[in-house]
Design a protein around this motif. Sequence first.
Motif, PDB file in Angstrom:
ATOM      1  N   LYS A 119      -4.188   6.778   0.851  1.00  0.00           N
ATOM      2  CA  LYS A 119      -3.815   5.386   1.072  1.00  0.00           C
ATOM      3  C   LYS A 119      -4.280   4.959   2.455  1.00  0.00           C
ATOM      4  N   ASN A 120      -4.146   3.689   2.748  1.00  0.00           N
ATOM      5  CA  ASN A 120      -4.582   3.157   4.037  1.00  0.00           C
ATOM      6  C   ASN A 120      -3.445   3.326   5.051  1.00  0.00           C
ATOM      7  N   TYR A 121      -3.219   4.572   5.469  1.00  0.00           N
ATOM      8  CA  TYR A 121      -2.095   4.857   6.363  1.00  0.00           C
ATOM      9  C   TYR A 121      -2.318   4.322   7.782  1.00  0.00           C
ATOM     10  N   PHE A 122      -3.566   4.144   8.157  1.00  0.00           N
ATOM     11  CA  PHE A 122      -3.859   3.671   9.510  1.00  0.00           C
ATOM     12  C   PHE A 122      -4.790   2.457   9.458  1.00  0.00           C
ATOM     13  N   ASP A 158       0.820  -1.213   0.000  1.00  0.00           N
ATOM     14  CA  ASP A 158       0.000   0.000   0.000  1.00  0.00           C
ATOM     15  C   ASP A 158       0.857   1.268   0.000  1.00  0.00           C
ATOM     16  N   HIS A 159       1.760   1.394   0.971  1.00  0.00           N
ATOM     17  CA  HIS A 159       2.577   2.608   1.037  1.00  0.00           C
ATOM     18  C   HIS A 159       3.862   2.354   1.819  1.00  0.00           C
ATOM     19  N   ILE A 160       4.824   3.237   1.603  1.00  0.00           N
ATOM     20  CA  ILE A 160       6.106   3.239   2.330  1.00  0.00           C
ATOM     21  C   ILE A 160       6.383   4.676   2.737  1.00  0.00           C
ATOM     22  N   GLU A 207      11.157   0.554  -7.458  1.00  0.00           N
ATOM     23  CA  GLU A 207      10.514  -0.695  -7.883  1.00  0.00           C
ATOM     24  C   GLU A 207       9.119  -0.814  -7.291  1.00  0.00           C
ATOM     25  N   ARG A 208       8.998  -0.494  -5.992  1.00  0.00           N
ATOM     26  CA  ARG A 208       7.685  -0.598  -5.358  1.00  0.00           C
ATOM     27  C   ARG A 208       6.745   0.498  -5.883  1.00  0.00           C
ATOM     28  N   ALA A 209       7.285   1.698  -6.125  1.00  0.00           N
ATOM     29  CA  ALA A 209       6.460   2.771  -6.684  1.00  0.00           C
ATOM     30  C   ALA A 209       5.921   2.369  -8.052  1.00  0.00           C
ATOM     31  N   ALA A 210       6.752   1.723  -8.855  1.00  0.00           N
ATOM     32  CA  ALA A 210       6.312   1.271 -10.176  1.00  0.00           C
ATOM     33  C   ALA A 210       5.223   0.208 -10.073  1.00  0.00           C
ATOM     34  N   ALA A 211       5.203  -0.493  -8.920  1.00  0.00           N
ATOM     35  CA  ALA A 211       4.192  -1.530  -8.704  1.00  0.00           C
ATOM     36  C   ALA A 211       2.907  -0.964  -8.114  1.00  0.00           C
ATOM     37  N   GLY A 212       2.844   0.356  -7.950  1.00  0.00           N
ATOM     38  CA  GLY A 212       1.630   0.995  -7.455  1.00  0.00           C
ATOM     39  C   GLY A 212       1.639   1.316  -5.974  1.00  0.00           C
ATOM     40  N   VAL A 213       2.741   1.075  -5.304  1.00  0.00           N
ATOM     41  CA  VAL A 213       2.860   1.409  -3.878  1.00  0.00           C
ATOM     42  C   VAL A 213       3.190   2.898  -3.755  1.00  0.00           C
ATOM     43  N   GLN A 214       2.477   3.611  -2.896  1.00  0.00           N
ATOM     44  CA  GLN A 214       2.775   5.029  -2.669  1.00  0.00           C
ATOM     45  C   GLN A 214       4.013   5.143  -1.785  1.00  0.00           C
ATOM     46  N   VAL A 215       5.037   5.852  -2.244  1.00  0.00           N
ATOM     47  CA  VAL A 215       6.284   6.019  -1.491  1.00  0.00           C
ATOM     48  C   VAL A 215       6.462   7.500  -1.170  1.00  0.00           C
ATOM     49  N   ASN A 216       6.629   7.798   0.113  1.00  0.00           N
ATOM     50  CA  ASN A 216       6.837   9.168   0.593  1.00  0.00           C
ATOM     51  C   ASN A 216       8.156   9.220   1.356  1.00  0.00           C
ATOM     52  N   VAL A 217       9.006  10.173   1.023  1.00  0.00           N
ATOM     53  CA  VAL A 217      10.345  10.263   1.626  1.00  0.00           C
ATOM     54  C   VAL A 217      10.570  11.665   2.182  1.00  0.00           C
TER      55      VAL A 217
END
Length: 484
Positions: free
Chosen positions: A292-295, A131-133, A155-165
């Motif tokens: 995203k489902n953050y919680f 779901d997210h990172i 790689e995970r972002a390309a798979a549809g995972v939301q990545v926030n840094v």
Amino acid sequence: MSDNVAPGRVPGIRPRMGNARLRRALAIAGCLSALAGCATLPDAERELAVPHDQQVEFEGAHGPVSAAASEAILDRLEGEDGASDVLQKHLAYEQAVNADSPLVLGNKLTLLQNGPATYQAMFAAIRQARDHINLETYIFDDDESGHQFSDLLLERAAAGVQVNVIYDSVGGILTPATFFDRLREGGIQVLEFNPVNPLTGNKKSWRLNNRDHRRQLVIDGRIAFTGGINISDTYSSAPSGKRTRKKRDQAPDAGAGWRDTHIRIEGPVVAEFQKLFMDTWARQKGPPLAAKNYFPKLKAQGDEIVRAIGSTPDDRDSLIYLTLMSAISHAEQQVHLTIAYFAPDPQLLKALTDAARRGVDVVLVLPSYSDSWPIFHLGRSNYARLLRGGVKIYERRGAVMHAKTACIDGVWSTIGSTNLDWRSFLHNDEINAVILGRAFAAQMETMFASDLAESDAIALDQWRHRSLLLRLKERMARIGAYWL
């Protein structure tokens, strides 16, 4: 500033950390520009002089636990060791410091020692993200380790995972903009904390000296990591464990590795770490996060009681500072600390020596060499007072000690980003996990004993005969103690 990078560098270690003199120079410049408004530490004695007879309250996977259930939990915990009620006392003192940050039940913890083990565990968790990172780090280097992380995130972002840094502007000052541009182009949301250039950040709240020193990684709102380890090749190898003898103040062997500690967390308390990440994103006015489902709903995963504590310079008091002072001040048996950058204030010095004088086994494991000579010698300038007060001091051989951990009375433990220095308590955003329980504390004590076996004791008589050059370095370091 952790990773207190300073003039000179450790032979055999990539220059990224050694070049941190630039980071420190920027931070000191920020301090001097704000000299008229110096922050101050809370009066710990006054703040801790509150009644501790209130009922200890817990939270679980479904929210606050009833008073009756909390009482039953305490009875069960004390039933595990009828010799004393020390655990219950520490729980009560911990709650009294900050009732707003819950003591959360039902967590599973994995203790991670040094970079290789930590990176392996983080990579495995990132690969499992669906779901997210959310990643927050002080240093994100453009090196092999940095590219391993960035490639996985992309790689995970390309798979549809939301990545926030979130990365710190000073911590990332030597990382080229193209490194972060690549992440953005791959669909990752990247937020620079307090940009060094005031024109690119929030002009109204811009403070060069406020740095994001936190390290945390949250996967799908279900797994969290925190501790002292940055993203850098500096951590790509672990201490060798060889019992080499070197003169004090001499660098460890090339490739010896950095000694550090991290922790993997599963269970309801992960939501508290997630809240801290989201709060930083909001305070820094980052772009809207993707829905995203953050919680997610979290279930109990283990038996550990954990509190997530974050601190910022805007807080009325440093809760991390107060909780540590409380645990030391109420210690009955042991205070065992491993400290990367040791620049204690007078209250902390007094708390340590007072504990030793009332019979508590107070032991500090400190670096025998550091990447920041001012902090290193500032810490050493306190050795004589501590040793006279009964505190035992050891210096770790063969590696740069970078861990920030404590284990007190075999029941109270902490792992996080916070050093024992003014900067961590007053100027940085920091994050720590506090764990209340005997099982995890036993693991901490085993780790501490291992560090102790790789360390040399500092004897008072020996220390009194140190060279005039070392004494001069200590005096020089004390001049800028507040700003280091």
